[in-house]
Design a protein around this motif. Structure first.
Motif, short mmCIF file in Angstrom:
data_model
loop_
_atom_site.label_atom_id
_atom_site.label_comp_id
_atom_site.label_asym_id
_atom_site.label_seq_id
_atom_site.Cartn_x
_atom_site.Cartn_y
_atom_site.Cartn_z
N TYR A 131 38.81 6.06 -10.03
CA TYR A 131 37.52 5.65 -9.48
C TYR A 131 37.65 4.31 -8.75
O TYR A 131 36.83 3.96 -7.91
CB TYR A 131 36.49 5.54 -10.60
CG TYR A 131 36.27 6.86 -11.31
CD1 TYR A 131 35.47 7.85 -10.73
CD2 TYR A 131 36.87 7.13 -12.53
CE1 TYR A 131 35.28 9.06 -11.36
CE2 TYR A 131 36.68 8.34 -13.17
CZ TYR A 131 35.89 9.31 -12.58
OH TYR A 131 35.71 10.52 -13.20
N THR B 167 29.87 5.25 -9.01
CA THR B 167 30.18 6.02 -10.22
C THR B 167 29.24 5.57 -11.32
O THR B 167 29.40 4.49 -11.89
CB THR B 167 31.65 5.78 -10.63
OG1 THR B 167 32.51 6.08 -9.52
CG2 THR B 167 32.03 6.64 -11.82
N LYS C 17 32.99 14.05 -8.19
CA LYS C 17 33.56 12.75 -8.57
C LYS C 17 33.29 11.66 -7.54
O LYS C 17 33.44 10.47 -7.84
CB LYS C 17 35.07 12.89 -8.79
CG LYS C 17 35.41 13.73 -10.01
CD LYS C 17 36.89 14.02 -10.13
CE LYS C 17 37.67 12.84 -10.63
NZ LYS C 17 39.09 13.20 -10.93
#
Length: 557
Positions: free
Chosen positions: A155, A190, A496
């Motif tokens: 991430y 995220t 994602k």
């Protein structure tokens, strides 16, 4: 004055001292009041309190107690008590600052700036710095480190590129601005990144210690950590002892002086030790014991909530498991409800997908309830598909006699494997063998693809469905089923990276439907975590995505 006279005077003085007693230095002899004779205080000194050592069992020998290399609960349960991340899960099950004092998030939700506490130290007395976090995260991403959990750092901008050899460590956007300030820039917003910093792969590592000794984490005498406890003894394959870390910033809240873990893989032996008073706390428990304790309403039994799935990997690189019909046939002929009602008996829920209940969707509703049931129990249709798939691979039912279910040593796993073995024998006419091995051996064999069917389980790393959905992405280090579906991979990538919550959840819903149609794994049930706790033990709490936390436990016998 002659010598004989001096000697006589000396003898008289000694005699006088013997009969009158010594006078305290700097004071007078006790005076007799004439009413009662002088007495001496004979009250015994207070007995030092016994150290509060909680005793329990860790069911398998850790493969590593290095945060970058750990990959299972047999390691994370120890690490969660000896290390601490920027954030942590508190007794109220909230994600709160740990090593961090505070944090700021940029308006575009891409850049996180963490300010560390002023009073944080390693167990060896070194200060914990932002440089330790930068070092630890880049170390876990280093391709040479071969960390199975490196993907949890993808991430971070540049993280995946560095780990896969397509980029440089200098491009990884985590930087210590000074000793107390860590800046992190993400590839995409995220929502669960803060929670992820409480996960063990993102724990800090003492830069000075790790650079001077590559084997620092293999033994207690060289192990250095920053959590509420520190590793003091590690007798490999026998026991682990951790003791209160006096350098921990919140040491005043830690009531235990330490925790002793045996390493016993036999659940019945461990239970006997709990029942005999050798243990204060125990998990996991034999299934028969859980059933009996439930029937007796035993107050020492606690059914801990879990966000976790029990399943079987089907090795798609080995015939006939490369055939989706064979895989689907195995799934459709497994009676999950009987397994949870008659064998597991711990309040588990028969699996209806790979993602368990308890995770919120974009609307704050339960993701699982919204997606619905993706698994069907249909023996007739399952057998038809199974036989068709075998024929397509040029195989017969008799060829299945060489197939093996691999599971790690545990009475519970053995009973479930025996149940699956019998269900598939009755419903499909196949004879399947069973093999049990140590947990670490099982993990290694799965990674190497050295198995046919293997027992597996997954506890979510954080409270988002992607923690399950991403497992079977073709590039995932935990894709032990060796599954490969480009459409699925694309949907996982969207889930994602998309900043749009509706888009990413819709991608996850589609991805789960695909993986349950292809069935590279056979979900069995959604876990609970039953554990036994003596009445005198208090302060234990159970996060949904962790083993029970003993950090603030107390013993009051």
């Amino acid at each position: 004055m002659n010598k004989k006279f001096l000697m006589l005077v000396s003898l008289l003085l000694i005699t006088a001292i013997i009969f009158t007693g010594c006078v305290p230095k700097g004071g007078d002899a006790p005076k007799d009041t004439g009413s009662t004779p002088a007495t001496t205080d004979t009250t015994p000194a207070p007995t030092p309190a016994e150290p509060k050592i909680l005793k329990t069992n860790n069911s398998s020998e850790p493969g590593s107690l290095d945060p970058a290399l750990a990959q299972g609960t047999h390691e994370s349960w120890i690490l969660d008590h000896t290390f601490e991340g920027l954030m942590k899960v508190d007794p109220n099950l909230k994600v709160v600052p740990g090593m961090a004092k505070e944090y700021k998030i940029s308006d575009d939700n891409l850049t996180y700036t963490f300010t560390l506490r002023d009073d944080i130290k390693w167990s060896n007395g070194d200060p914990v710095t932002a440089h330790d976090f930068e070092f630890a995260w880049k170390r876990a991403l280093d391709p040479d480190m071969a960390s199975d959990y490196a993907h949890q750092l993808y991430y971070i901008k540049g993280g995946e590129a560095y780990n896969t050899g397509a980029g440089s460590v200098d491009d990884v956007a985590v930087k210590a601005l000074d000793d107390k300030t860590l800046e992190v820039t993400l590839e995409a917003p995220t929502a669960y990144f803060l929670e992820l910093t409480a996960f063990y792969t993102l724990y800090p590592v003492n830069k000075k210690v790790a650079e001077s000794n590559a084997d620092w984490a293999k033994n207690a005498n060289t192990h250095v950590s920053n959590g509420p406890f520190t590793l003091t003894e590690w007798e490999h394959n026998a026991s682990i002892k951790i003791r209160k870390n006096e350098n921990y910033y919140d040491v005043a809240s830690v009531k235990l002086d330490g925790i002793d873990f045996d390493i016993i893989d036999d659940e019945n032996t461990a239970w006997q030790k709990y029942e005999g008073g050798d243990y204060d706390f125990l998990t996991p428990l034999p299934q028969a014991v859980v059933a009996q304790m439930k029937d007796n309403n035993n107050p020492e039994l606690i059914i801990g909530a879990d966000v976790a799935t029990y399943y079987y990997n089907l090795n798609s690189k080995v015939k006939p498991f490369n055939n989706a019909k064979v895989r689907k046939g195995l799934s459709m002929t497994l009676d999950r409800q009987t397994i949870v009602d008659k064998i597991a008996q711990g309040g588990q829920i028969a699996a209806v997908g790979v993602v368990p209940f308890g995770l919120p969707d974009e609307n704050g509703k339960d993701y699982r309830e919204a997606v619905g049931d993706l698994i069907e129990y249909n023996v007739e249709e399952g057998k038809k598909l199974f036989l068709e798939g075998l024929a397509e691979e040029g195989m017969k039912v008799e060829d299945f006699k060489n197939m093996v279910i691999l599971y790690n040593t545990s009475e519970a796993h053995k009973k479930i494997a025996q149940a699956a073995q019998e269900m598939w024998r009755v419903n499909l006419g196949v004879e399947i063998q069973l093999e049990n091995v140590d947990f670490q051996v099982k993990l290694d064999r799965e990674k190497a693809g050295d198995y046919h069917i293997s027992r597996a389980g997954w506890i979510g790393d954080y409270m988002d469905p992607i923690t399950f959905i991403e497992l079977w992405q073709s590039s995932s280090s935990f894709n032990d089923a060796k599954y490969n579906n480009p459409e699925y991979d694309e949907l996982v990538a969207i889930a994602k990276t998309s900043p749009d919550a509706k888009e990413r959840f819709e991608a996850m819903r589609k991805a789960e439907k695909i993986v349950m149609e292809d069935m590279p794994v056979v979900p069995v049930y959604f876990y609970t975590q039953p554990y036994a706790q003596k009445p005198y033990v208090t302060g234990v709490y159970k996060p949904l995505v962790n083993y029970p936390k003993l950090t603030y436990a107390d013993i009051n016998k």
